[in-house]
Design a protein around this motif. Sequence first.
Motif, PDB file in Angstrom:
ATOM      1  N   MET C   1      55.675  46.158   6.614  1.00  0.00           N
ATOM      2  CA  MET C   1      56.643  47.037   7.280  1.00  0.00           C
ATOM      3  C   MET C   1      56.334  47.090   8.768  1.00  0.00           C
ATOM      4  SD  MET C   1      57.484  50.900   6.155  1.00  0.00           S
ATOM      5  CE  MET C   1      56.785  50.506   4.577  1.00  0.00           C
ATOM      6  N   THR C   2      57.304  46.844   9.575  1.00  0.00           N
ATOM      7  CA  THR C   2      57.045  46.852  11.015  1.00  0.00           C
ATOM      8  C   THR C   2      58.079  47.691  11.733  1.00  0.00           C
ATOM      9  OG1 THR C   2      58.392  44.891  11.253  1.00  0.00           O
ATOM     10  CG2 THR C   2      56.028  44.552  11.067  1.00  0.00           C
ATOM     11  N   ASP C   3      57.787  47.965  12.983  1.00  0.00           N
ATOM     12  CA  ASP C   3      58.711  48.744  13.801  1.00  0.00           C
ATOM     13  C   ASP C   3      59.414  47.844  14.806  1.00  0.00           C
ATOM     14  OD1 ASP C   3      58.162  51.042  12.604  1.00  0.00           O
ATOM     15  OD2 ASP C   3      56.817  51.822  14.135  1.00  0.00           O
ATOM     16  N   SER C   4      60.654  48.014  14.941  1.00  0.00           N
ATOM     17  CA  SER C   4      61.447  47.508  16.061  1.00  0.00           C
ATOM     18  C   SER C   4      61.359  46.014  16.331  1.00  0.00           C
ATOM     19  CB  SER C   4      61.051  48.226  17.347  1.00  0.00           C
ATOM     20  OG  SER C   4      59.824  47.742  17.791  1.00  0.00           O
ATOM     21  N   GLY C   5      62.254  45.587  17.157  1.00  0.00           N
ATOM     22  CA  GLY C   5      62.173  44.287  17.773  1.00  0.00           C
ATOM     23  C   GLY C   5      62.372  43.088  16.861  1.00  0.00           C
ATOM     24  N   GLU C   7      64.426  40.696  13.726  1.00  0.00           N
ATOM     25  CA  GLU C   7      65.777  40.236  13.432  1.00  0.00           C
ATOM     26  C   GLU C   7      66.506  41.168  12.456  1.00  0.00           C
ATOM     27  OE1 GLU C   7      62.826  38.482  10.698  1.00  0.00           O
ATOM     28  OE2 GLU C   7      62.990  38.675  12.857  1.00  0.00           O
ATOM     29  N   THR C 216      61.474  54.199  18.077  1.00  0.00           N
ATOM     30  CA  THR C 216      61.740  52.797  18.398  1.00  0.00           C
ATOM     31  C   THR C 216      63.152  52.691  18.962  1.00  0.00           C
ATOM     32  OG1 THR C 216      62.692  52.254  16.238  1.00  0.00           O
ATOM     33  CG2 THR C 216      60.294  52.085  16.445  1.00  0.00           C
ATOM     34  N   ARG C 244      62.597  58.201   7.474  1.00  0.00           N
ATOM     35  CA  ARG C 244      61.476  57.407   6.970  1.00  0.00           C
ATOM     36  C   ARG C 244      60.141  58.100   7.251  1.00  0.00           C
ATOM     37  NH1 ARG C 244      59.251  52.935  10.345  1.00  0.00           N
ATOM     38  NH2 ARG C 244      59.545  53.516  12.518  1.00  0.00           N
ATOM     39  N   VAL C 245      60.162  59.093   8.157  1.00  0.00           N
ATOM     40  CA  VAL C 245      58.937  59.825   8.482  1.00  0.00           C
ATOM     41  C   VAL C 245      59.099  61.336   8.274  1.00  0.00           C
ATOM     42  CG1 VAL C 245      57.422  60.473  10.422  1.00  0.00           C
ATOM     43  CG2 VAL C 245      58.049  58.066  10.082  1.00  0.00           C
TER      44      VAL C 245
END
Lengths: 70, 337, 355
Positions: C1-5, C7, C216, C244-245
């Motif tokens: 799971m990642t944040d932002s930026g 595709e 983000t 999500r938070v």
Amino acid sequence: MCVGLSARVVRVSEGSALVDASGARREVSAQLVADLEPGDYVMVHAGAAIAKITEDDTKQADDLMEEFLA
Amino acid sequence: MDLRGKTVTIAHGAGGKQTAELIAQVFKAHFSNPYFTADDAAVLPAPEGRIAMTTDGFIVSPRFFRGGNIGKLSICGTVNDLSCMGAEPLYLTCAFVIEEGFPFEQLEKIVSSMEMTAKEAGVRIVAGDTKVAGKGQVDGVFITTTGVGRIMDNVQTSGSFARPGDSVLVTGDIGRHGCCILLERDEYGIEAEVSSDCAPLWNSVKAVLGKVPEVHVIRDATRGGVGTVLYEIAQESDTGVLLEREFIPVDPAVRGVTDMLGLDPMYLACEGTLVMVVAQEKTQEVLRILQTQKYTHNCAVIGHITESEKGRVVMRTAIGTQTYLPQPGNELLPRIC
Amino acid sequence: MTDSGKENKKSAVEKAVEILSTYDGPKIRIMEVCGTHTHEIFRQGIRSLLPENISLISGPGCPVCVTPVSFIDEAVMLALDKGCTILTFGDLVRVPGSEKSLQTARGEGAIVKVVYSPADAQVYALEHPDEETVFLSVGFETTTPSSCIALEQAIAHGLKNFSLLCANKTMPAAYRAMMDTTDVYLYPGHVCAIQGLSECRQMLELGMSGVVAGFTAPELLTALAVAVRKTEEGRPFLVNCYPRVVTEEGSPEARALVHRYMQPCDSRWRGIGVLKNSGLTLRPEYADYDARKKYNLPGIEGKEAKLCRCGQVLQGAITPKDCPLFGKVCTPEHPVGACMVSSEGACSAFYLYRK
């Protein structure tokens, strides 16, 4: 007011958790979030996990789009 | 020679027998070359053409870090400064200020990596000086190196030579040295596999300038990092710089550490990464050459020079907006907000 | 799971950008309460996407900015006159006090250590039994639990050389104090992560609209777009755009911990004044850990710099550029007011990203 960092929980022991943010690791307090488990993603602030992260920001944006912005 | 347990004393700096012993046991053993003599100054053949000369002082805590030590750093710093001017490093001098009580064994390690690094860069250490300072007057050891190099024919680089349309490159991923030192100091309880990028870059630069002598700017992104260097170039050349945030190479672990502390790798020191400004049509060739070199295979084009926004560095974000890169300034402090 | 930026999110982001950039209705004022939002909005260049009739107001949600001058004076006094080791978040080191910042005090021999977390401050105290240590406990609901964790550990270790200088603040009073200056709150996501949504709901009952936002670029853009769309509908609203938070109930564990050690008090906000029940202080039973009591600090007035208009900036009444000191006498290198020091202060953000 509160910079947060998303990180993966590697290990949990006695109120603290080892978290990993793309290879940077640090012990943080796990006292503020119930039932943390390895593999969970958490938001970390000032040395404490403050919340679990339940999905990524892309999915969240898509859901919001569908509900409010379509 | 067994140096274990031996430490530097004030007598080692007094100029007498013990000074001679220190020089013989540590420095001469490593810096031996025909120019390194006992005379008051090195006598050297003068190179033809233009020379470049530079000096730099090195204090780093801790002295030994992942990927290097203060000795290696002191050679790389000066070699890279010369390289930035397109100058082949020829001669180097080094001056040590050593704290009383400093272990010989550590000194030997430092000097030995200076020897190795100098050898790799093809530079000769031709003169040195040693002073011993009382306990507490310096932190372990300070090293100052001065270097002379011969500037390659047809090469002229300067921070003021950037022209609109030129490409902006970095020769590797950024901020690694600064991040490594931050971790080594262990003030924030963070662990990550981050090595300093500390490396002598003359061979890479030579390879580039051998094929593309008309590189406009080369600058090493040491103190203040790539962000500071780009602002210097923008101001000295009276142009703007437009960066693509997503193109800037950052090691994931460096990203993790800086995110944790609220810092920006753009302002963290590099010790083996250069910024280059190259005419647009030469960009691919320069990249191809850098990719084949030992320390520069992570090179990348990160943006270009613009006519507009003179003196400023603009960042294009992942969502396509443009924003200024904040001007570098203060001491880097981790933040919660 | 990642944040932002990454595709695949183009569609949602693009849609949000479209909604924002083509908005041509009546003027909407959106206050980003949280300084991290201010900072990220600048860093992501989001202001450049907004038409003139959407105005963003930078609010009071930067703990450094709203901490009064007198707090820095107290810390300097502890460091220089009482010989205490000051342990602090990096953010506070350069904030000017009436006469000195902690950075200046350090030049005069004060010991000032920057820590990543309050718990690290407690560990420092444990490892340096010969030093009297004081942690500068600032921050909002997100940060205060960490101070309480440190206190709990200090008590468990029986530490006698550790205390807190508290200037912790809570948001609800500020939400109420600022509601006339704006149409929509961009609620601070990480405060809500702790507090849950009940405080935002209370504001909704008062007729105040808001969206809870993450940090983000996709999160900020979608939250702003939702704010615009819901405003057009014409009824007060509250939307959690950071699910999500942020959950409905937040972190009861964190709130219980804070409640155990701290109690509400009136608190001074730089530029805004004293807000009733907007601060937190240690409960009387923990007086031994309260630096003010332990070292018998006198009441300090604190002299704010003349002409500095941080107060009005914090209330969104003026933009930094309207301040006579901005960019001339007051710069990030030589800050006069706190809003220029903190990297998320409105003045600093306006200065660093100025045209």
